[in-house]
Write a protein that holds these residues in place. Structure first.
Motif, PDB file in Angstrom:
ATOM      1  N   LEU A 153       0.826  -1.204   0.000  1.00 32.88           N
ATOM      2  CA  LEU A 153       0.000   0.000   0.000  1.00 32.88           C
ATOM      3  C   LEU A 153       0.864   1.260   0.000  1.00 32.88           C
ATOM      4  O   LEU A 153       0.585   2.218  -0.721  1.00 32.88           O
ATOM      5  N   VAL A 154       1.931   1.249   0.788  1.00 27.84           N
ATOM      6  CA  VAL A 154       2.856   2.390   0.821  1.00 27.84           C
ATOM      7  C   VAL A 154       3.507   2.570  -0.551  1.00 27.84           C
ATOM      8  O   VAL A 154       3.624   3.695  -1.060  1.00 27.84           O
ATOM      9  N   LEU A 155       3.903   1.478  -1.164  1.00 30.54           N
ATOM     10  CA  LEU A 155       4.515   1.537  -2.489  1.00 30.54           C
ATOM     11  C   LEU A 155       3.537   2.089  -3.510  1.00 30.54           C
ATOM     12  O   LEU A 155       3.885   2.960  -4.324  1.00 30.54           O
ATOM     13  N   TRP A 156       2.292   1.607  -3.482  1.00 27.29           N
ATOM     14  CA  TRP A 156       1.286   2.107  -4.420  1.00 27.29           C
ATOM     15  C   TRP A 156       0.971   3.584  -4.183  1.00 27.29           C
ATOM     16  O   TRP A 156       0.740   4.325  -5.138  1.00 27.29           O
ATOM     17  N   ASP A 157       0.969   4.023  -2.932  1.00 25.00           N
ATOM     18  CA  ASP A 157       0.758   5.443  -2.658  1.00 25.00           C
ATOM     19  C   ASP A 157       1.826   6.292  -3.329  1.00 25.00           C
ATOM     20  O   ASP A 157       1.537   7.330  -3.930  1.00 25.00           O
ATOM     21  N   SER A 158       3.058   5.850  -3.236  1.00 29.89           N
ATOM     22  CA  SER A 158       4.162   6.584  -3.850  1.00 29.89           C
ATOM     23  C   SER A 158       4.032   6.604  -5.373  1.00 29.89           C
ATOM     24  O   SER A 158       4.196   7.645  -6.011  1.00 29.89           O
TER      25      SER A 158
ATOM     26  N   GLY B 249      -4.840   2.251  -2.588  1.00 25.69           N
ATOM     27  CA  GLY B 249      -3.767   3.170  -2.948  1.00 25.69           C
ATOM     28  C   GLY B 249      -4.335   4.542  -3.260  1.00 25.69           C
ATOM     29  O   GLY B 249      -5.409   4.661  -3.831  1.00 25.69           O
ATOM     30  N   SER B 250      -3.616   5.585  -2.865  1.00 32.07           N
ATOM     31  CA  SER B 250      -4.130   6.941  -3.037  1.00 32.07           C
ATOM     32  C   SER B 250      -3.005   7.904  -3.355  1.00 32.07           C
ATOM     33  O   SER B 250      -1.851   7.673  -2.998  1.00 32.07           O
TER      34      SER B 250
ATOM     35  N   LEU C 207      -7.578   2.760 -10.348  1.00 32.76           N
ATOM     36  CA  LEU C 207      -6.316   2.281  -9.759  1.00 32.76           C
ATOM     37  C   LEU C 207      -6.427   2.143  -8.242  1.00 32.76           C
ATOM     38  O   LEU C 207      -5.844   1.229  -7.661  1.00 32.76           O
ATOM     39  N   GLY C 208      -7.162   3.049  -7.604  1.00 32.53           N
ATOM     40  CA  GLY C 208      -7.384   2.941  -6.160  1.00 32.53           C
ATOM     41  C   GLY C 208      -8.119   1.669  -5.797  1.00 32.53           C
ATOM     42  O   GLY C 208      -7.834   1.041  -4.774  1.00 32.53           O
ATOM     43  N   GLU C 209      -9.072   1.273  -6.634  1.00 32.64           N
ATOM     44  CA  GLU C 209      -9.797   0.019  -6.403  1.00 32.64           C
ATOM     45  C   GLU C 209      -8.889  -1.187  -6.645  1.00 32.64           C
ATOM     46  O   GLU C 209      -8.888  -2.134  -5.856  1.00 32.64           O
ATOM     47  N   VAL C 210      -8.135  -1.148  -7.725  1.00 34.62           N
ATOM     48  CA  VAL C 210      -7.262  -2.267  -8.090  1.00 34.62           C
ATOM     49  C   VAL C 210      -6.182  -2.486  -7.030  1.00 34.62           C
ATOM     50  O   VAL C 210      -5.848  -3.629  -6.696  1.00 34.62           O
TER      51      VAL C 210
END
Length: 199
Positions: free
Chosen positions: A6-11, A65-66, A58-61
């Motif tokens: 989740l942290v990686l996707w946020d970045s 992630g945000s 992308l947030g759903e996938v």
């Protein structure tokens, strides 16, 4: 492991968000050379709605992630201490790093679009305006999360139109940034102007 993802996707999403905005401006004003005519604004808004749908998808996938630290932080306040610490010490710094890397690359590759909105009012009115606009964006996001419309399309449509409406309302005064990922482009310049303009 899920938290690290989740942290990686946020970045990554913060990086992509900054780039999406820059590429839309480059396409409309640079490639199509539409200038600031009404057609350019309509096209920019339409493309904005499309990439808001893309980022919502992308947030759903990515399962949460945000790119926006404010909405993530607002959900953290409604949770327990563990969730708050994870958000404040993990997710938000990752979003900041992703946005900063994105802005630095944009300025290096496309220096002509490195300049963002400018304040047309004094710093205090600008901060108040941005604060109120940001508050409204967070309220819409939390309201949609709480009501949870069943349709992904309807939820994203309401959110996109609300954000674009607020952006248009604030654009004459502050550029209608309402997102720290976008605001980081000009933060250093604002700090410099306040510091050097002081008597």
């Amino acid at each position: 492991m899920a938290r690290f993802g989740l942290v990686l996707w946020d970045s990554i999403l913060s990086f992509m968000w900054v780039w999406a905005s820059a590429l839309v401006k480059l396409f409309v004003y640079g490639y199509l050379e539409l200038g600031h005519r009404p057609e350019a604004e309509i096209l920019k808004i339409s493309l904005g709605v499309l990439y808001m749908f893309f980022f919502a998808w992308l947030g759903e996938v990515t399962r949460g992630g945000s790119y926006n630290p404010l909405t993530v932080l607002s959900y953290a306040f409604s949770g327990n201490l563990d969730r708050f610490l994870f958000t404040a010490l993990g997710r938000i710094p990752a979003q900041v790093i992703g946005s900063i890397v994105g802005v630095r690359l944009i300025k290096a590759i496309f220096p002509e679009i490195g300049q963002g909105p400018r304040l047309s009012v004094d710093i205090h009115r600008g901060a108040l305006t941005e604060g109120l606009l940001t508050f409204m964006v967070v309220m819409v996001s939390m309201g949609l999360k709480k009501k949870d419309p069943k349709s992904f399309f309807m939820k994203t449509w309401i959110s996109s139109i609300a954000k674009i409406t607020l952006h248009i309302l604030g654009s004459d005064l502050t550029g209608g940034i309402m997102n720290p990922a976008s605001a980081r482009k000009n933060l250093l310049e604002v700090i410099r102007s306040v510091h050097f303009s002081a008597p």
